[in-house]
Design a protein around this motif. Structure first.
Motif, PDB file in Angstrom:
ATOM      1  N   GLN A 120      40.998  92.728  50.856  1.00  0.00           N
ATOM      2  CA  GLN A 120      40.982  91.318  51.252  1.00  0.00           C
ATOM      3  C   GLN A 120      42.024  91.046  52.332  1.00  0.00           C
ATOM      4  N   GLN A 121      43.248  91.643  52.162  1.00  0.00           N
ATOM      5  CA  GLN A 121      44.275  91.446  53.181  1.00  0.00           C
ATOM      6  C   GLN A 121      43.830  92.015  54.531  1.00  0.00           C
ATOM      7  N   MET A 122      43.190  93.193  54.491  1.00  0.00           N
ATOM      8  CA  MET A 122      42.681  93.767  55.741  1.00  0.00           C
ATOM      9  C   MET A 122      41.670  92.844  56.401  1.00  0.00           C
ATOM     10  N   LYS A 123      40.760  92.309  55.552  1.00  0.00           N
ATOM     11  CA  LYS A 123      39.762  91.393  56.109  1.00  0.00           C
ATOM     12  C   LYS A 123      40.421  90.157  56.700  1.00  0.00           C
ATOM     13  N   LEU A 124      41.457  89.611  55.980  1.00  0.00           N
ATOM     14  CA  LEU A 124      42.147  88.427  56.501  1.00  0.00           C
ATOM     15  C   LEU A 124      42.855  88.736  57.818  1.00  0.00           C
ATOM     16  N   LEU A 125      43.502  89.915  57.875  1.00  0.00           N
ATOM     17  CA  LEU A 125      44.178  90.290  59.125  1.00  0.00           C
ATOM     18  C   LEU A 125      43.178  90.437  60.272  1.00  0.00           C
ATOM     19  N   GLN A 126      42.037  91.052  59.950  1.00  0.00           N
ATOM     20  CA  GLN A 126      41.016  91.176  60.995  1.00  0.00           C
ATOM     21  C   GLN A 126      40.543  89.807  61.465  1.00  0.00           C
ATOM     22  N   GLN A 127      40.311  88.916  60.502  1.00  0.00           N
ATOM     23  CA  GLN A 127      39.900  87.564  60.890  1.00  0.00           C
ATOM     24  C   GLN A 127      40.973  86.871  61.719  1.00  0.00           C
ATOM     25  N   ALA A 128      42.279  87.063  61.311  1.00  0.00           N
ATOM     26  CA  ALA A 128      43.371  86.441  62.073  1.00  0.00           C
ATOM     27  C   ALA A 128      43.414  86.990  63.501  1.00  0.00           C
ATOM     28  N   LEU A 129      43.263  88.315  63.628  1.00  0.00           N
ATOM     29  CA  LEU A 129      43.265  88.910  64.976  1.00  0.00           C
ATOM     30  C   LEU A 129      42.117  88.367  65.826  1.00  0.00           C
ATOM     31  N   GLN A 130      40.947  88.257  65.183  1.00  0.00           N
ATOM     32  CA  GLN A 130      39.826  87.684  65.932  1.00  0.00           C
ATOM     33  C   GLN A 130      40.121  86.253  66.360  1.00  0.00           C
ATOM     34  N   GLY A 131      40.753  85.469  65.447  1.00  0.00           N
ATOM     35  CA  GLY A 131      41.105  84.091  65.806  1.00  0.00           C
ATOM     36  C   GLY A 131      42.105  84.040  66.943  1.00  0.00           C
ATOM     37  N   MET A 132      43.117  84.960  66.910  1.00  0.00           N
ATOM     38  CA  MET A 132      44.111  84.996  67.984  1.00  0.00           C
ATOM     39  C   MET A 132      43.459  85.358  69.312  1.00  0.00           C
TER      40      MET A 132
END
Length: 637
Positions: free
Chosen positions: A479-491
């Motif tokens: 889940q943390q990996m998915k959240l980080l990926q989503q955050a990177l995509q948002g950035m």
């Protein structure tokens, strides 16, 4: 050939010359219509008084076998011209020649429709004699009569061409030989409908289509006719046929259901009830690999039935323990199968790598053949084939290479999974050690067995909890990996938006700079205009001095008061009956909150020619109201 039938001529010796004395119809010798025949007179008592002493008859014997057949069908012994029998093996009791099948089955009492005729033998229709009428066959060279399409379940026929003097008794006499007649509906127009009991009787009735009917011996038109028999469509027939079809469908469904029940797999045998003997049998089966499934199903059923109690708890626990020991056997089987699968994978990988090596060599051959040294010596067709073969070999090689690479990637993934799962293997080894210790202690003392089993169960529960915790950690990491990926995509999206805004701002700054330059040029132009207008203002001030003096003497002292006067006069002009000072001030305070009531009242009292104060109402309702009187004041001033 026509065959003559009379009831009283069983053993009469025929003389061909006596045919006219019997009143028979003979075919015309000149080849004319066989229906036009010469008819001679018949004695009043018919042929019944004829005896053996009658004049012998003569008949031309061009075909003795035909004559013998005709005599046989009439039930008489075939006799020659001299009165001697033609066939010595004639059986008068049977009325036919031995060994020769009858050609004419249309004999009285034998039925109208003949038995099945072989397809190679042509059907011959003969004269049919009834009590009240005679039926003459149609011309055999004419085509068969046309019939309509047979309706389903047809038991009714249409009969046309009846004689005008024909009655229902005559129709019944003719058609009852086809089968049981249920009903006859006769019309006044020489036709009728006949309903039979069965469907096959209709086919017998159709045999009579085309026959000419003659009532008695009369030749009158009203006593003759040509029968036309055809299928008829009746509602009763259709209803009976539909009922029969429904009955057949029900029977078919019934037989199909029986077949399905017969081929249905049998239900499983019932589980035996619990007893000490059955418990021991099931415990033995649990230790046998071949009978384990049956035994475990029985154990499950007993537990669900509620057979576990204080008395049987130990027995059930031992059976559950045996089931648990079966897990190790299953794990060993799985490991053996996995080993076999790994060996098969290795073999496949080796074979695939060998195939790829051969493909590489073949492709190298094609490439070397495509070089100019050898290429120039081939023809165009050979070059084309070599290039096509080279492309095909390269494509197949690439496909096999990708497959081999995929296998290697899967192996690498499995290796990484095994590295991750090393702690679980350590746990399994620890569990097996504990199990062996428990078994050893169980043999030493029964009392310690229960304690050790309880301890083992607790350990298993703890391990399960640890396994769940590790799984939860894995899920949280994912889940943390998915959240980080989503955050990177948002950035990334935000950076793209900022870059776009930066470009827009740069374009706006360029536009602002251009506007600033335009404004500076405008300011310079305005300054030049102000310098020119200042000179003009100096002259105009000298002229406006007397105007200011007049303004200083007027009751309105500032531009603000002028605006207030204009607004108040507009408001009061809309209210012709006047308005109170509070109402006026509330309206003005909406425009400017700094306006006070006293200032407005003082201004309105100063302008007596524009505003006038009046009192309205009586007693307690007395109210001061201001009205606009600027039009009247204009006339006075």
């Amino acid at each position: 050939m026509f065959l003559v039938q009379f009831a009283g001529l069983n053993h009469l010796s025929f003389d061909p010359a006596s045919t006219e004395s019997l009143g028979l119809e003979s075919p015309a010798e000149d080849g004319s219509d066989p229906g036009k025949r010469k008819r001679s007179s018949i004695p009043p008592d018919g042929g019944r008084n004829l005896s053996l002493d009658s004049v012998p008859m003569g008949l031309p014997m061009s075909d003795p076998s035909a004559w013998a057949t005709a005599m046989n069908n009439l039930g008489m012994a075939p006799m020659g011209m001299t009165g001697q029998p033609l066939l010595p093996d004639f059986d008068p009791a049977l009325g036919m020649m031995t060994g020769i099948p009858p050609i004419n089955p249309m004999m009285p009492g034998l039925g109208i429709v003949p038995p099945p005729i072989p397809p190679d033998m042509p059907a011959v229709k003969e004269i049919i004699h009834c009590k009240s009428c005679t039926l003459f066959p149609p011309n055999p060279h004419l085509p068969p009569p046309a019939t309509r399409e047979r309706p389903p379940g047809c038991k009714t026929v249409f009969v046309g061409g009846l004689p005008e003097n024909g009655t229902e008794q005559i129709i019944m006499e003719v058609f009852e030989q086809c089968g049981e007649v249920i009903a006859i509906r006769k019309s006044k127009k020489n036709f009728c409908h006949i309903r039979f009991a069965e469907e096959f009787m209709v086919d017998k009735a159709l045999y009579l289509s085309g026959y000419r009917i003659r009532l008695g011996s009369s030749t009158d038109k009203k006593d003759t006719g040509r029968l036309h028999v055809d299928f008829a469509q009746a509602r009763d027939d259709l209803y009976e046929w539909e009922c029969k079809q429904r009955m057949l469908a029900r029977e078919e469904r019934h037989w199909r259901r029986l077949a399905e029940e017969r081929f249905r797999p049998p239900s499983p045998p019932p589980v035996v009830h619990y007893s000490d003997h059955e418990c021991s049998v099931v415990a033995e089966k649990l230790k046998d690999d071949t009978k384990f499934l049956e035994a475990i199903q029985t154990l499950l059923t007993w537990i669900e039935r509620g057979e576990v109690n204080r008395r049987t708890a130990n027995n059930f626990y031992s059976m559950i323990q045996s089931a648990n020991s079966h897990i190790r056997r299953l794990v060993n089987e799985k490991a053996a199968h996995e080993k076999e699968m790994e060996e098969a994978k290795e073999k496949f990988k080796l074979a695939l790598s060998g195939i790829l090596v051969q493909f590489e060599q073949i492709v190298a051959v094609y490439h070397s053949a495509s070089k100019q040294k050898a290429w120039d010596h081939f023809t165009k067709a050979q070059r084309k084939n070599i290039s096509v073969w080279c492309k095909q070999a390269e494509e197949i090689r690439n496909i096999h290479n990708d497959e081999l690479m995929g296998i290697r990637r899967e192996e690498e993934m499995e290796m990484s999974d095994e590295e991750i799962e090393d702690p679980s293997e350590m746990k399994e080894t620890e569990e097996s050690a504990l199990v062996t210790q428990v078994e050893a202690l169980k043999e030493e003392n029964d009392s310690l067995r229960w304690q050790l089993d309880a301890y083992r169960n607790e350990v298993e529960l703890l391990k399960q909890e640890q396994g769940k915790a590790s799984r939860d950690e894995d899920t949280t990491k994912e889940q943390q990996m998915k959240l980080l990926q989503q955050a990177l995509q948002g950035m990334q999206k935000h950076l793209l938006k900022v870059q776009e805004e930066y470009k827009k701002r740069e374009a706006e700054l360029e536009k602002v700079k251009e506007d600033k330059l335009k404004i500076e040029t405008l300011l310079e132009n305005l300054k030049e205009q102000e310098s020119s207008t200042s000179r003009v203002c100096a002259c105009s001030q000298e002229k406006e001095c007397p105007v200011e003096k007049t303004l200083s003497n007027s009751p309105v002292k500032s531009e603000r008061e002028v605006l207030l006067v204009g607004i108040i006069s507009t408001f009061l002009h809309v209210h012709p009956f006047g308005a109170s000072i509070e109402y006026i001030c509330s309206y003005l305070q909406r425009l400017d909150s700094k306006i006070c009531t006293a200032e407005v009242e003082v201004l309105m009292t100063r302008l007596q020619n524009t505003f006038r104060q009046e009192l309205s109402g009586v007693g307690a309702s007395l109210e001061k109201r201001w009205k606009f009187c600027g039009f009247d004041g204009l006339k006075m001033t």
